[in-house]
Design a protein around this motif. Structure first.
Motif, PDB file in Angstrom:
ATOM      1  N   HIS A   1       5.197  60.102 118.485  1.00 47.25           N
ATOM      2  CA  HIS A   1       6.625  60.237 118.811  1.00 47.25           C
ATOM      3  C   HIS A   1       6.946  59.804 120.232  1.00 47.25           C
ATOM      4  O   HIS A   1       8.100  59.652 120.589  1.00 47.25           O
ATOM      5  CB  HIS A   1       7.084  61.684 118.615  1.00 47.25           C
TER       6      HIS A   1
ATOM      7  N   HIS B   1      11.526  51.941 108.998  1.00 46.43           N
ATOM      8  CA  HIS B   1      10.345  52.535 109.624  1.00 46.43           C
ATOM      9  C   HIS B   1       9.818  53.642 108.720  1.00 46.43           C
ATOM     10  O   HIS B   1      10.506  54.083 107.808  1.00 46.43           O
ATOM     11  CB  HIS B   1      10.650  53.062 111.023  1.00 46.43           C
ATOM     12  N   ALA B   2       8.600  54.060 108.977  1.00 46.35           N
ATOM     13  CA  ALA B   2       8.012  55.153 108.212  1.00 46.35           C
ATOM     14  C   ALA B   2       7.154  55.978 109.173  1.00 46.35           C
ATOM     15  O   ALA B   2       6.929  55.583 110.318  1.00 46.35           O
ATOM     16  CB  ALA B   2       7.176  54.622 107.054  1.00 46.35           C
ATOM     17  N   LYS B   3       6.698  57.108 108.692  1.00 46.38           N
ATOM     18  CA  LYS B   3       5.901  58.001 109.542  1.00 46.38           C
ATOM     19  C   LYS B   3       4.546  57.384 109.886  1.00 46.38           C
ATOM     20  O   LYS B   3       3.989  56.604 109.113  1.00 46.38           O
ATOM     21  CB  LYS B   3       5.656  59.304 108.798  1.00 46.38           C
ATOM     22  N   ALA B   4       4.008  57.796 111.023  1.00 47.64           N
ATOM     23  CA  ALA B   4       2.704  57.309 111.459  1.00 47.64           C
ATOM     24  C   ALA B   4       1.640  57.549 110.389  1.00 47.64           C
ATOM     25  O   ALA B   4       0.773  56.709 110.139  1.00 47.64           O
ATOM     26  CB  ALA B   4       2.312  57.999 112.766  1.00 47.64           C
TER      27      ALA B   4
ATOM     28  N   LEU C   1       9.745  48.980 112.346  1.00 47.47           N
ATOM     29  CA  LEU C   1       9.096  49.736 113.427  1.00 47.47           C
ATOM     30  C   LEU C   1       7.916  50.546 112.905  1.00 47.47           C
ATOM     31  O   LEU C   1       8.036  51.306 111.948  1.00 47.47           O
ATOM     32  CB  LEU C   1      10.112  50.685 114.070  1.00 47.47           C
TER      33      LEU C   1
ATOM     34  N   MET D   1      16.680  48.697 110.867  1.00 49.48           N
ATOM     35  CA  MET D   1      15.377  48.998 111.446  1.00 49.48           C
ATOM     36  C   MET D   1      14.588  49.928 110.513  1.00 49.48           C
ATOM     37  O   MET D   1      14.538  51.143 110.709  1.00 49.48           O
ATOM     38  CB  MET D   1      15.523  49.635 112.826  1.00 49.48           C
TER      39      MET D   1
ATOM     40  N   PRO E   1      20.738  54.152 103.061  1.00 54.05           N
ATOM     41  CA  PRO E   1      20.621  52.996 103.964  1.00 54.05           C
ATOM     42  C   PRO E   1      20.958  53.321 105.420  1.00 54.05           C
ATOM     43  O   PRO E   1      21.586  52.535 106.102  1.00 54.05           O
ATOM     44  CB  PRO E   1      21.616  52.002 103.363  1.00 54.05           C
ATOM     45  N   TYR E   2      20.539  54.490 105.888  1.00 51.97           N
ATOM     46  CA  TYR E   2      20.859  54.872 107.264  1.00 51.97           C
ATOM     47  C   TYR E   2      20.134  54.013 108.294  1.00 51.97           C
ATOM     48  O   TYR E   2      20.485  54.012 109.467  1.00 51.97           O
ATOM     49  CB  TYR E   2      20.504  56.351 107.501  1.00 51.97           C
TER      50      TYR E   2
ATOM     51  N   VAL F   1      11.518  55.447 102.033  1.00 49.51           N
ATOM     52  CA  VAL F   1      12.417  56.168 102.935  1.00 49.51           C
ATOM     53  C   VAL F   1      13.875  55.811 102.641  1.00 49.51           C
ATOM     54  O   VAL F   1      14.743  56.684 102.557  1.00 49.51           O
ATOM     55  CB  VAL F   1      12.078  55.855 104.421  1.00 49.51           C
TER      56      VAL F   1
ATOM     57  N   LEU G   1      21.282  50.358 111.481  1.00 52.78           N
ATOM     58  CA  LEU G   1      21.701  51.120 112.662  1.00 52.78           C
ATOM     59  C   LEU G   1      22.932  50.555 113.347  1.00 52.78           C
ATOM     60  O   LEU G   1      23.610  51.257 114.077  1.00 52.78           O
ATOM     61  CB  LEU G   1      20.562  51.171 113.687  1.00 52.78           C
TER      62      LEU G   1
ATOM     63  N   PHE H   1      22.229  44.809 111.507  1.00 55.66           N
ATOM     64  CA  PHE H   1      20.875  45.096 112.006  1.00 55.66           C
ATOM     65  C   PHE H   1      20.262  46.319 111.325  1.00 55.66           C
ATOM     66  O   PHE H   1      20.804  47.424 111.390  1.00 55.66           O
ATOM     67  CB  PHE H   1      20.931  45.343 113.514  1.00 55.66           C
TER      68      PHE H   1
ATOM     69  N   ASN I   1      25.056  49.997 103.042  1.00 52.70           N
ATOM     70  CA  ASN I   1      25.644  50.736 104.156  1.00 52.70           C
ATOM     71  C   ASN I   1      27.068  50.211 104.392  1.00 52.70           C
ATOM     72  O   ASN I   1      27.255  49.090 104.837  1.00 52.70           O
ATOM     73  CB  ASN I   1      24.775  50.546 105.405  1.00 52.70           C
TER      74      ASN I   1
ATOM     75  N   PHE J   1      16.519  58.520 101.378  1.00 59.39           N
ATOM     76  CA  PHE J   1      17.553  58.992 102.314  1.00 59.39           C
ATOM     77  C   PHE J   1      18.773  58.093 102.416  1.00 59.39           C
ATOM     78  O   PHE J   1      19.713  58.408 103.124  1.00 59.39           O
ATOM     79  CB  PHE J   1      16.960  59.176 103.708  1.00 59.39           C
TER      80      PHE J   1
END
Lengths: 95, 149
Positions: free
Chosen positions: B109, B67-70, B104, B65, B55-56, B49, B59, B63, B92, B53
């Motif tokens: 959702h 994460h990836a899709k379920a 995460l 966070m 280093p968005y 990810v 946050l 810090f 970033n 996309f």
């Protein structure tokens, strides 16, 4: 009623944090609005007034460029509120 | 579901040594895998990810966070948190360098929104990332969560 989408690449982490803080900002300003999250692909076909997103998304969301608001820190409620307030004034939503 | 339901004591590690952002994401991901919260491929997905996309996921200052899709192999909604012995750059410009990484995993959702809302409340305090970075163990990390919740 203003409709806002918070958009991140996947629509489940960053955009959710953004949604929470946008909602708080709206409450503070007394602006009635509905906030939803979307991923960069699921925003297609949606009807909305504004997108709150991060600068990295500007290319992918270029077609909505008049409706984009960028934030760099999703946790800074004051910054998000200030950015939104400025945009709402521009749009004539608040005086 | 509360933040402490996601962020369980065994999902926290302090003063972790890593050499770059990918290793930082892997270490945070490893805790999720060892807990049984995600399949190993979920960790690869979190890294992909960022590669795709950018280093968005950083946050806020210091810090990140990831994460990836379920569908990438999430088994139960969870949040792991590591503090880094030496900060790393994610690329970033606004929020680097990163010294706290919270990975995460969310099964859908909706169910984690309350917990994330609580996390947003906690992180609305500018000093929290620094305080976490200085924490000596998982217990101290959780006490900071409790204090700001």
């Amino acid at each position: 009623m203003i409709k806002i989408f918070t958009v991140c690449p996947q629509g489940l982490g960053s955009s959710l944090i953004a949604k929470i803080n946008v909602q708080k900002a709206l409450e503070k300003m007394g602006v009635e609005g509905e906030v939803e999250t979307a991923g960069v692909t699921s925003i297609t076909g949606q009807v909305f007034d504004l997108i709150v997103t991060i600068p990295e998304m500007s290319d992918s969301l270029e077609r909505y460029k008049d409706k984009l608001v960028f934030v760099t820190n999703f946790f800074k409620r004051d910054e998000i509120a200030d950015t939104l307030e400025k945009k709402f004034r521009e749009m004539g939503l608040i005086e | 579901m509360l933040l402490t339901d996601l962020l369980r004591p065994n999902l926290i590690a302090v003063n972790v040594h890593v050499s770059d952002w990918q290793e930082a994401v892997r270490e945070a991901g490893r805790l999720l895998v060892e807990d049984g919260a995600v399949e190993p491929r979920f960790v690869d997905a979190m890294i992909e990810v960022v590669k795709e996309f950018g280093p968005y996921i950083v946050l806020a200052p210091g810090f990140a966070m990831p994460h990836a899709k379920a569908e990438a192999g999430c088994i139960k909604s969870s949040l792991s948190l590591i503090t880094l012995a030496e900060p790393v750059e994610f690329g970033n410009p606004e929020n680097d360098p990163v010294y706290v990484v919270a990975a995460l995993a969310a099964v859908d959702h909706g169910s984690h929104i309350e917990a994330l809302s609580q996390l947003a409340d906690v992180l609305a305090n500018d000093s929290v990332v620094d305080e976490w970075a200085k924490a000596k163990d998982a217990d101290e990390i959780l006490k900071i969560v409790e204090y700001y919740s």
